[in-house]
Design an enzyme around this catalytic site. Sequence first.
Site, short mmCIF file in Angstrom:
data_model
loop_
_atom_site.label_atom_id
_atom_site.label_comp_id
_atom_site.label_asym_id
_atom_site.label_seq_id
_atom_site.Cartn_x
_atom_site.Cartn_y
_atom_site.Cartn_z
N TYR A 143 39.15 85.83 59.67
CA TYR A 143 40.01 86.22 58.76
C TYR A 143 40.06 87.51 58.31
O TYR A 143 40.81 88.14 58.36
CB TYR A 143 40.24 85.28 57.72
N LYS A 147 42.39 90.68 58.77
CA LYS A 147 42.98 91.45 57.58
C LYS A 147 42.61 93.00 57.60
O LYS A 147 43.36 93.91 57.08
CB LYS A 147 42.72 90.98 56.37
N1 SER Z 1 41.82 82.76 49.31
C1 SER Z 1 41.42 83.15 50.51
C2 SER Z 1 40.63 82.42 51.31
O1 SER Z 1 39.95 81.69 50.72
C3 SER Z 1 40.97 84.62 50.62
O2 SER Z 1 41.94 85.66 50.89
O3 SER Z 1 40.81 82.39 52.39
#
Ligand code: SER
Length: 317
Positions: A143, A147
């Site tokens: 993730y 990003k």
């Molecule tokens: N709240 C998100 C997550 O825990 C972080 O951007 O993946």
Amino acid sequence: MIAKTLIIGACGQIGTELTEKLRAEKGNENVIASDIREGSEKLMNSGPFEILDATNYNDLEDVILHYNIDEVYLMAAMLSGTAEKFPMKAWDLNMSTLFNALNLAKDSKIDKLFWPSSIAVFGPTTPKDQTPQKTVMEPSTVYGISKQTGERWCEYYHKRYGVDVRSIRYPGLISYKTAPGGGTTDYAIEIFHDAIEGNFYRSFLTENTALPMMYMEDAIRATIQIMNADPTKIKVRSSYNLSGISFTPKELAKAINKKIPQFEIDYEADFRQAIADSWPSSIDDTEAQKDWDWKHEYDLEAMVEAMIEGIKASKTS
Ligand code: SER
């Protein structure tokens, strides 16, 4: 003239509340909600709604042209926990939707784009406390890599093609209206539901894991504020640090205990602990304060109160 707005991922945790707020501000017919799946009746019936797979460039372009869209909020993404389980799918979803939106902006099909980044862009080698805007960034999650890459492309499209893209690095967002899916910071929401039900809560993060968090109302305000700011004020075209509240599961449980004394918590870390350990504990958002007058409102106590009242009210309505 009121800008026509498209929200992608309108049925998600942020999208739902953003749609509600923008419809109240701009008029229902000026805010087109879209998602790959259906959402609540309330959201789908309060204004135009489209089922849309934003990974498909042509489908996205059709909706944008059909409604004469001026600005897009791209809120669809696979969050950190789920992305670790489906790395290729996460990369594909998170990047292809961004490229589709950036390319439509580059071709002047829209004037302005909001794309959310995250504290996940930081990694284990980043300074953990009061993490500055510009610092070491070596994200270690799927993730976070998506990003971080997205931020680079946003800045590139702005510099190279003049695309008006604006972005915030959201901390963990705490809300009760729509459940989040697959995030590492989700414990801070689950805990409230169990506490109010009279259950005990088993946290999947250890008691002293401090993370940057924010109440949803502040996050929505920040999102709309950065989009409404004069373009000359937006100096950072990758993504802005945004700071709200920093706390640990233990501190949150203690704050809940003040309202629900019998609530109990224990801790059993799972795979998300490693994700949390790679992220900052708190964030320095001086640039956002300076450039577009950002200031958060909710502290830990106010957030806990709003969450408890909100969940209770939604159970009786
Ligand atoms: N709240 C998100 C997550 O825990 C972080 O951007 O993946």
